[in-house]
Design a protein around this motif. Sequence first.
Motif, mmCIF file in Angstrom:
data_model
loop_
_atom_site.group_PDB
_atom_site.id
_atom_site.type_symbol
_atom_site.label_atom_id
_atom_site.label_comp_id
_atom_site.label_asym_id
_atom_site.label_seq_id
_atom_site.Cartn_x
_atom_site.Cartn_y
_atom_site.Cartn_z
ATOM 1 N N GLU A 163 0.830 -1.203 0.000
ATOM 2 C CA GLU A 163 0.000 0.000 0.000
ATOM 3 C C GLU A 163 0.872 1.263 0.000
ATOM 4 O OE1 GLU A 163 -2.659 2.427 -0.503
ATOM 5 O OE2 GLU A 163 -3.571 0.476 -0.079
ATOM 6 N N VAL A 164 0.588 2.173 -0.918
ATOM 7 C CA VAL A 164 1.371 3.401 -1.021
ATOM 8 C C VAL A 164 0.758 4.517 -0.178
ATOM 9 C CG1 VAL A 164 2.196 5.179 -2.592
ATOM 10 C CG2 VAL A 164 2.150 2.794 -3.335
ATOM 11 N N LEU A 165 -0.567 4.594 -0.142
ATOM 12 C CA LEU A 165 -1.242 5.684 0.559
ATOM 13 C C LEU A 165 -0.989 5.600 2.061
ATOM 14 C CD1 LEU A 165 -4.688 5.870 -1.257
ATOM 15 C CD2 LEU A 165 -2.526 6.981 -1.810
ATOM 16 N N GLY A 166 -0.796 6.775 2.669
ATOM 17 C CA GLY A 166 -0.634 6.833 4.107
ATOM 18 C C GLY A 166 0.774 6.511 4.584
ATOM 19 N N ARG A 167 1.702 6.273 3.654
ATOM 20 C CA ARG A 167 3.085 5.983 4.050
ATOM 21 C C ARG A 167 3.851 7.272 4.316
ATOM 22 N NH1 ARG A 167 4.678 0.440 4.424
ATOM 23 N NH2 ARG A 167 2.667 -0.494 3.996
ATOM 24 N N SER A 168 4.842 7.172 5.193
ATOM 25 C CA SER A 168 5.705 8.325 5.426
ATOM 26 C C SER A 168 6.709 8.432 4.285
ATOM 27 C CB SER A 168 6.448 8.159 6.746
ATOM 28 O OG SER A 168 7.386 7.120 6.620
ATOM 29 N N ASP A 169 7.337 9.589 4.177
ATOM 30 C CA ASP A 169 8.343 9.799 3.146
ATOM 31 C C ASP A 169 9.463 8.766 3.248
ATOM 32 O OD1 ASP A 169 7.130 11.792 1.875
ATOM 33 O OD2 ASP A 169 8.649 13.328 2.270
ATOM 34 N N LYS A 170 9.802 8.413 4.458
ATOM 35 C CA LYS A 170 10.896 7.472 4.670
ATOM 36 C C LYS A 170 10.547 6.098 4.098
ATOM 37 C CE LYS A 170 14.166 6.932 8.467
ATOM 38 N NZ LYS A 170 14.302 6.990 9.912
ATOM 39 N N GLU A 171 9.304 5.684 4.374
ATOM 40 C CA GLU A 171 8.886 4.382 3.859
ATOM 41 C C GLU A 171 8.755 4.407 2.336
ATOM 42 O OE1 GLU A 171 6.020 2.678 7.362
ATOM 43 O OE2 GLU A 171 5.414 4.517 6.386
ATOM 44 N N LEU A 172 8.337 5.592 1.810
ATOM 45 C CA LEU A 172 8.156 5.692 0.373
ATOM 46 C C LEU A 172 9.475 5.696 -0.389
ATOM 47 C CD1 LEU A 172 5.299 8.316 0.175
ATOM 48 C CD2 LEU A 172 5.194 5.963 -0.630
ATOM 49 N N ALA A 173 10.545 6.079 0.306
ATOM 50 C CA ALA A 173 11.843 6.166 -0.360
ATOM 51 C C ALA A 173 12.232 4.837 -0.991
ATOM 52 C CB ALA A 173 12.906 6.629 0.630
#
Lengths: 312, 324, 325
Positions: free
Chosen positions: C76-86
């Motif tokens: 899941e992409v939505l609701g992730r922090s920038d760090k997790e999205l990196a």
Amino acid sequence: MSNATSNTTPSDDISRRQNPKWVRLRLLLKMPLPLTAAIILILLLIAALFVAPYLFEQANRQNLRLRFYPPFQTEQGWLFWLGGDALGRSMVAELIYGARTSFLVAGSAVGVAASLGFAIGLVSGYFGGWFDAIIMRLADIIVTLPSLLMALAILFVLGPSVFNLICVLAVARLPVFMRTARAQTLSIREWTFVEVSRSIGASPARIIWRDIRPLVAPTILTVAMLELGNTMLAVAGLSFLGVGLQRPDIDWGTMVAEGRQYMNVAWWITVFPGIAILITALSANILSNWMRAVGDPKQSGALVAKVTGGGN
Amino acid sequence: MSAPTTKTPPLLQVEGLSKHFVLRGRGGNKTLRAVDDINFTLEPSETMAIVGESGSGKSTLARSLLRLLEPTSGTVHLRGQSLTDMTHKQLREARRSIQMVFQDPYASLHPRHTVAEIISEPWRVHRGIYPQADYAKQVDILLSKVGLSPNYAPAYPYRLSGGERQRVAIARALALAPQVLILDEPVSALDVSIQAQVIKLLMQLQLDMQIGYLFISHDLPLVRLVADKVAVMYMGRFVEQGPADEVFAAPRHPYTKMLLAAVPNRQNAPTNEPASEPTNPFDIEAGCAFAPRCPMAQDICRTTAPNRQTGRLAAHSFTCHFSQ
Amino acid sequence: MVTPLLDIRDFSVTFPSLGGDIRAVRGINLQLGEGESVAVLGESGSGKSVTSRAILGLIDVPPARLEGSILFDGVEVLGRSDKELAAIRGRGVSMVFQDALDGLNPVYTVGDQISELLRVRAHMSRKTAKAEAISLMQQVGIPAAAQRAKDYPHQFSGGMRQRICIAMAVALKPKLLIADEPTTALDVTVQAEILQLIARLQREANMALIFVTHDLGVAHNIAENLMVMYAGVVMEFGPTNAVFGAPAHPYTQALMRSHPSEATHWSDLQPIAGSPPDKTERLAGCPFSPRCPHSTDRCTKEEPALRRGPAGHQVRCHFDLDAQI
């Protein structure tokens, strides 16, 4: 003609789209901090303009029986709710009358600086050239001089008077407005609608007045609000140092200065005008910040989200 | 019109128009020939398109014509009157006859003026066209000409869509009943579903009012639909110009051919992938400006500037060493 | 059933604004497998860019409100922090923007920027990163790459800058490349080259591709699937040739009819009436109904669902309309 375009005519009903002015007012009503600031400033302004004239006498009437009369006592009537000073004058009357002079001096100084700086900035930003160069070097010089020190020196030589005070403060604040107006003019000058006006055949004076002025004005107003707070502090500072206002004209700075020697016996003489200065300057700052944020489309979106409780 | 013995001068005649910018640098001054030796004429009801890529000098040319930028050399005559020799005061008066519609309707309308104020502004600048009491009526007439209802008069631009804004900009340009209208990419900032509306409106207005259009665009499919004459501009010069049908059907300059081949459309996918970038405008020393990108460049192209040649029709000319 | 690389379900985006909520995207569904490509066609404000940005987590929440789900590779992409999205950005998904200057830092040479990316994200040594950077620049067609790697972004032309951005976007071998109007700011001749380049890279690396554009001609050539968006909803979706060959939605039909390449003279142009809707309003029915030549009472009251149309692909319209253009 009508045949060719009737099938492509855009919708006629454009009234439903909202006017942002009212939206902004509604936004202000929902934000406690800037709303409080606005209310405080409006109340102070009303007190200064309409109440203070009736209190001039009370603010200067001495009553030795009420020397150092402590605050929050009700026996002497509402004039003495905030106590009496070293000569038994009503603190309430003095504070309200002080607000009037503070607003009057700071307001006039900012008003003069803003309108003069606005006009000079528009002209020098639009035309550029030698006029602009000279004006901007002058502004640089004024800015590099420490304004409080300069004001102190000038007022010491010229003698303290309301008129001199306003003049000195206005000159000290002029560069801020000049630079703001000029910077905005420089960027607006490059916008297409200015080119459109030139292509229609409009004169430079008309372009400055009709096209550029209305767009720079809100920024000038925002800066003026911020400068009002700063200038009130400066007025208080100069009065405190003894080159500002003199009796019978008093402002909050004079009161702080007078009360200083009695700090140990009667703290209220210093603390109340001090608080008044603090609250007013703070309110002006908060309101000015809010005005800037609302005028900036990037920030206003976030503001709306905060108010409407959106985003989670 | 005039006496039958004297020929009426062209509506707009441009001869040798150039606009050079001198950039002062450490290594001496450099000259940027943004517009160089431009010649053309425009007649009433005629649409002349100027096509080219960004940086080709199209917009500088438009602004030099109106003297929004002072041309370096050359002349512009409007019905025989020289715009280039006028004083600023005379020029302001003459601008009544040449108006311009700009690319971006979000930038060309003043955000604090109502539609009525925007459209009537030209009359406030040039007093005496209509009495002030008639402004409201005349604004309504112009609004209906551009297909907007009178309800729009008191509205501010932020309440209008892009297409509506461009209609207002067109109404303003028509307010002084100009003979020449310069359209600088008039639809390229609009949504695709709006572009056709505005083009049809403009062309219909031309039919009704016999205005000469100078249509500046990079959109070749669109130019093909509206233009009577086309000039292809590259680095400040017209490398090819002539009747639109002829230029589109039988392009002679390699650059025109390249532009036509690059248009993405449903029929053909572009096939080549060469890295052919516009050259730095300062780098041109000698020879043809297009030589560094030209697929058929020879040694002569890099050393000698090509002359103007005439195509199959006398009105069709191009600047190239070769003639196939 | 194989999980698709990208799985967008009932995805919506709302932005609060002074004039009321802007519903930028409403209930989008899209599944994309490895190596598949889709062109998202729409006008400004159709929600096409917002959707593509959301996949990379580039929409700020708040102010925006997001609903639904976007699964990338099952995550899941939505609701992730920038760090997790990196972890997802760069290696999984990367993006090319309209304005190439935004993607490049003006104070570093382009060679440094590409090799920095490789060193930090792919843990390459300084030397291999430098060699790889030059090789990437060659791959995207920059002549004399070894020398030009020492140049700063402003020393490149717009097209060359976009090539460098593309090199950076594919440097970490992403599984999905999102291109948001990458050629809109470029000239036609340069546009043609960049489109070719993107198509070639996609083919060679078997990347999935989402190509956002407003240009019918570009949309036709770049991807195998086409998604037509209007006012935040998908109007039509299917294989590109099917949609262009037999457009089933009145909006798609009208868009094609109003395109200059379909006419020989300006009087043949068939404009679409009206303007795109103001998205702060809530329309009860089909968002295109005010401009639609086939609109009926039903269209203004009831919003049609996306369904299989007469030509076999998906369309959001109550009627089976003849696909005549």
